[in-house]
Design a protein around this motif. Sequence first.
Motif, PDB file in Angstrom:
ATOM      1  N   HIS A 417       0.816  -1.220   0.000  1.00 50.28           N
ATOM      2  CA  HIS A 417       0.000   0.000   0.000  1.00 50.28           C
ATOM      3  C   HIS A 417       0.846   1.265   0.000  1.00 50.28           C
ATOM      4  CE1 HIS A 417       0.866  -0.572   4.320  1.00 50.28           C
ATOM      5  NE2 HIS A 417       0.857   0.753   4.354  1.00 50.28           N
ATOM      6  N   ASP A 418       2.147   1.147   0.326  1.00 49.49           N
ATOM      7  CA  ASP A 418       3.043   2.317   0.350  1.00 49.49           C
ATOM      8  C   ASP A 418       3.552   2.700  -1.035  1.00 49.49           C
ATOM      9  OD1 ASP A 418       3.059   2.649   3.186  1.00 49.49           O
ATOM     10  OD2 ASP A 418       4.484   0.999   3.364  1.00 49.49           O
ATOM     11  N   ALA A 449     -14.847  -0.117   3.054  1.00 46.98           N
ATOM     12  CA  ALA A 449     -15.537   1.169   3.109  1.00 46.98           C
ATOM     13  C   ALA A 449     -15.035   1.974   4.304  1.00 46.98           C
ATOM     14  CB  ALA A 449     -17.050   0.962   3.218  1.00 46.98           C
ATOM     15  N   VAL A 450     -15.065   3.279   4.170  1.00 45.76           N
ATOM     16  CA  VAL A 450     -14.574   4.152   5.244  1.00 45.76           C
ATOM     17  C   VAL A 450     -15.246   3.856   6.582  1.00 45.76           C
ATOM     18  CG1 VAL A 450     -14.449   6.549   6.036  1.00 45.76           C
ATOM     19  CG2 VAL A 450     -13.835   5.979   3.674  1.00 45.76           C
ATOM     20  N   GLY A 478       3.634   6.116 -10.928  1.00 45.94           N
ATOM     21  CA  GLY A 478       2.674   5.020 -10.937  1.00 45.94           C
ATOM     22  C   GLY A 478       1.235   5.462 -10.802  1.00 45.94           C
ATOM     23  N   GLY A 479       1.005   6.561 -10.067  1.00 45.61           N
ATOM     24  CA  GLY A 479      -0.341   7.097  -9.967  1.00 45.61           C
ATOM     25  C   GLY A 479      -1.205   6.513  -8.876  1.00 45.61           C
ATOM     26  N   TYR A 480      -0.660   5.617  -8.043  1.00 44.00           N
ATOM     27  CA  TYR A 480      -1.437   5.031  -6.952  1.00 44.00           C
ATOM     28  C   TYR A 480      -1.075   5.708  -5.627  1.00 44.00           C
ATOM     29  CZ  TYR A 480      -2.996   0.976  -9.712  1.00 44.00           C
ATOM     30  OH  TYR A 480      -3.585   0.146 -10.641  1.00 44.00           O
ATOM     31  N   ALA A 481      -2.024   5.708  -4.716  1.00 41.26           N
ATOM     32  CA  ALA A 481      -1.785   6.109  -3.334  1.00 41.26           C
ATOM     33  C   ALA A 481      -2.850   5.414  -2.493  1.00 41.26           C
ATOM     34  CB  ALA A 481      -1.855   7.625  -3.166  1.00 41.26           C
ATOM     35  N   LEU A 482      -2.678   4.104  -2.299  1.00 43.37           N
ATOM     36  CA  LEU A 482      -3.699   3.286  -1.656  1.00 43.37           C
ATOM     37  C   LEU A 482      -3.904   3.651  -0.191  1.00 43.37           C
ATOM     38  CD1 LEU A 482      -2.832  -0.228  -3.146  1.00 43.37           C
ATOM     39  CD2 LEU A 482      -4.653   1.341  -3.847  1.00 43.37           C
ATOM     40  N   GLY A 483      -2.821   3.965   0.512  1.00 39.22           N
ATOM     41  CA  GLY A 483      -2.931   4.277   1.931  1.00 39.22           C
ATOM     42  C   GLY A 483      -3.020   3.023   2.779  1.00 39.22           C
ATOM     43  N   ALA A 484      -2.845   3.191   4.080  1.00 37.71           N
ATOM     44  CA  ALA A 484      -2.741   2.056   4.992  1.00 37.71           C
ATOM     45  C   ALA A 484      -4.068   1.383   5.282  1.00 37.71           C
ATOM     46  CB  ALA A 484      -2.089   2.495   6.310  1.00 37.71           C
ATOM     47  N   GLN A 485      -5.171   1.939   4.819  1.00 40.26           N
ATOM     48  CA  GLN A 485      -6.474   1.307   4.992  1.00 40.26           C
ATOM     49  C   GLN A 485      -7.087   0.996   3.631  1.00 40.26           C
ATOM     50  OE1 GLN A 485      -8.232   0.970   8.731  1.00 40.26           O
ATOM     51  NE2 GLN A 485      -6.202   0.240   8.109  1.00 40.26           N
ATOM     52  N   ALA A 486      -6.292   0.391   2.779  1.00 37.09           N
ATOM     53  CA  ALA A 486      -6.733   0.108   1.413  1.00 37.09           C
ATOM     54  C   ALA A 486      -7.890  -0.880   1.394  1.00 37.09           C
ATOM     55  CB  ALA A 486      -5.559  -0.435   0.601  1.00 37.09           C
ATOM     56  N   GLY A 487      -7.818  -1.933   2.195  1.00 40.10           N
ATOM     57  CA  GLY A 487      -8.877  -2.926   2.227  1.00 40.10           C
ATOM     58  C   GLY A 487      -8.661  -4.048   1.224  1.00 40.10           C
ATOM     59  N   GLU A 488      -9.381  -5.143   1.425  1.00 38.98           N
ATOM     60  CA  GLU A 488      -9.191  -6.339   0.614  1.00 38.98           C
ATOM     61  C   GLU A 488      -9.539  -6.119  -0.850  1.00 38.98           C
ATOM     62  OE1 GLU A 488     -10.710 -11.007   0.437  1.00 38.98           O
ATOM     63  OE2 GLU A 488     -11.048  -9.782   2.231  1.00 38.98           O
ATOM     64  N   ALA A 489     -10.610  -5.401  -1.129  1.00 39.95           N
ATOM     65  CA  ALA A 489     -11.034  -5.234  -2.518  1.00 39.95           C
ATOM     66  C   ALA A 489      -9.957  -4.534  -3.349  1.00 39.95           C
ATOM     67  CB  ALA A 489     -12.341  -4.450  -2.573  1.00 39.95           C
ATOM     68  N   ALA A 490      -9.316  -3.521  -2.794  1.00 41.47           N
ATOM     69  CA  ALA A 490      -8.278  -2.794  -3.532  1.00 41.47           C
ATOM     70  C   ALA A 490      -7.062  -3.675  -3.780  1.00 41.47           C
ATOM     71  CB  ALA A 490      -7.869  -1.539  -2.761  1.00 41.47           C
ATOM     72  N   ILE A 491      -6.672  -4.470  -2.789  1.00 40.03           N
ATOM     73  CA  ILE A 491      -5.515  -5.353  -2.958  1.00 40.03           C
ATOM     74  C   ILE A 491      -5.845  -6.454  -3.972  1.00 40.03           C
ATOM     75  CG2 ILE A 491      -3.904  -6.880  -1.787  1.00 40.03           C
ATOM     76  CD1 ILE A 491      -3.702  -3.896  -1.021  1.00 40.03           C
ATOM     77  N   PHE A 511      -4.816  -6.505  13.549  1.00 35.98           N
ATOM     78  CA  PHE A 511      -3.973  -5.480  12.950  1.00 35.98           C
ATOM     79  C   PHE A 511      -3.511  -5.813  11.538  1.00 35.98           C
ATOM     80  CE2 PHE A 511      -3.704  -4.744  17.459  1.00 35.98           C
ATOM     81  CZ  PHE A 511      -3.792  -3.368  17.560  1.00 35.98           C
ATOM     82  N   ASN A 512      -3.736  -7.025  11.070  1.00 38.38           N
ATOM     83  CA  ASN A 512      -3.257  -7.402   9.737  1.00 38.38           C
ATOM     84  C   ASN A 512      -4.244  -8.297   9.007  1.00 38.38           C
ATOM     85  OD1 ASN A 512      -0.144  -7.163  11.114  1.00 38.38           O
ATOM     86  ND2 ASN A 512      -0.395  -6.422   9.020  1.00 38.38           N
ATOM     87  N   LEU A 513      -4.221  -8.196   7.685  1.00 36.75           N
ATOM     88  CA  LEU A 513      -4.869  -9.142   6.782  1.00 36.75           C
ATOM     89  C   LEU A 513      -3.774  -9.839   5.984  1.00 36.75           C
ATOM     90  CD1 LEU A 513      -7.802  -6.961   5.370  1.00 36.75           C
ATOM     91  CD2 LEU A 513      -7.947  -8.760   7.105  1.00 36.75           C
ATOM     92  N   VAL A 514      -3.947 -11.129   5.742  1.00 34.21           N
ATOM     93  CA  VAL A 514      -2.958 -11.904   4.993  1.00 34.21           C
ATOM     94  C   VAL A 514      -3.658 -12.524   3.787  1.00 34.21           C
ATOM     95  CG1 VAL A 514      -1.244 -13.742   5.094  1.00 34.21           C
ATOM     96  CG2 VAL A 514      -1.750 -12.406   7.155  1.00 34.21           C
ATOM     97  N   PHE A 515      -3.083 -12.277   2.612  1.00 35.03           N
ATOM     98  CA  PHE A 515      -3.669 -12.763   1.362  1.00 35.03           C
ATOM     99  C   PHE A 515      -2.696 -13.693   0.649  1.00 35.03           C
ATOM    100  CE2 PHE A 515      -5.136  -8.326   1.980  1.00 35.03           C
ATOM    101  CZ  PHE A 515      -6.479  -8.583   2.226  1.00 35.03           C
TER     102      PHE A 515
END
Length: 519
Positions: A417-418, A449-450, A478-491, A511-515
């Motif tokens: 996300h960084d 969602a927020v 690159g044009g992305y800036a997902l941020g630390a709360q991107a969420g599963e759908a964005a990843i 504190f973490n999601l693992v995909f």
Amino acid sequence: MQVVDARLGVDVRGLGGQERRGGVHAFAAAAQHLGDRVLGEPVHLDARAVPAQRLGDRDVAADVTETDRRREEQDPPARRRGAGSGVPGPVKSRSSRLTSTGRRVCGRCPEPSSTTSRAPVSAATPAISACGRQPSRVPRMTSTGQPTARRTASVPARPVVQRRPAFDAISTSGVVCSAQPTASSRCLLGATMAAGGVVLGERLGLYRALAERPRTPQELAAATGTDPRYVEEWLRGQAAGGYVRYADGTYSMSEEQAFALTDPDGPVFVPGAFQLALGSLKALPRITEAVRTGAGVGWHEHDGDVFDGCERFFRPGYLANLTASWLPALDGVEDRLRAGAHVADIGCGHGASSVLLAEAYPAATVRGSDYHEESVAAARVRAKEAGVDARVSFDVASAQTFAGGPYDLVTTFDALHDMGDPLGAARHVRESLTPNGTWMIVEPYAGDAVPDNLNPVGRVYYSFSTFLCVPNALSQPGGYALGAQAGEAAIRRVATDAGFTRFRRVAETPFNLVFEARP
């Protein structure tokens, strides 16, 4: 003590024996005893498990005075509206009620104005007043977590008078009373300033010395080679925040406090989080200008405490979960690691994850990479200190240009996300994998969602992201800036756009999601 993890439903009943194994769960249990809390507010992810009216190590249940007793005898709750004593009477008790706006308040709270900020109330929300008063049916706790003695029926209970109402107005449900508009800011201010005190205590060895045995300020200063007057003031602030305990001129630490504050190799180490926060804030002038202009601020431009604090903040979670639950959840990966898999660790920082992988799987070889040259140098030192440098190497390279392969496993820990170009990184990962290879993506826990992230954990990640994650992404092409709360759908979208055909969530912590992504 009971602390329930709201996201996983795990009951953490103690810190002994097997119950120490889960880093984030132990974190929740240890944070129960830290008054100002790591997250700047109560870290009880399920308020149903919170001892009533407890703030740090202070028992705020004040004794009822003789005047109060006489008043109760003259005007029993059965005849008085809103007494909330539970004594039967002709008038229904108003000890706890929902207002027309959905807020839970005690019987004495007025209807809040429409301009007052509110928190949602669900069926699981405990009957805790917005002003901090506690309905009488919930037992009050002493500083040791034991219920206070019940009063007899002959002396009806009066709502408890609290010693520090401005701070106690922050109820365990997270609702702030409209009558105490400055309570939240005062609590947050104390937590903010406590960050420096925590880092100071760790660097000077004050916590470690105090964890050995109770000490006076003079004794602690002598044991640590510090000045008694400074130490005395530091101890008072620590006791006020609930980080240490005070009794009769002597200070001490509970097992939970020592567990969270003194062991950098344990499953939770709070000073690392505060070091990262303080290091991030040093960039305030640059971030201020970046917010005005939209410019980026690269990771490499931050203070050294950001790099050290990041390692010390994230390593406990990796130590507790990487080999215990995350890797076993991946399809066939552990067998390949035991057989001698080739691993690429992208965005490795100081190499904590790379070293842990090599230590756990002696037949595997690990190649870490990071674009930050100073971090790569530190990672090489860490590998040599751990005795795994023969099987772990590090390169200065971006996620879009790392070398080597084909790899059986590629990992990114709290890094995707960084990136300004996570899609380019994902494509390069896919090209670098074997046909049956696996990409393990570890990301901060977040909903899509927020509103899903408007909670204490989300507040931490959004705040860090404003200073670290988004500025770094905007500093790169690159044009992305997902941020630390991107969420599963964005990843998931990044992975599928890069050509991965299989994507699933395999594990999670608070504190973490693992995909897992597969070609």
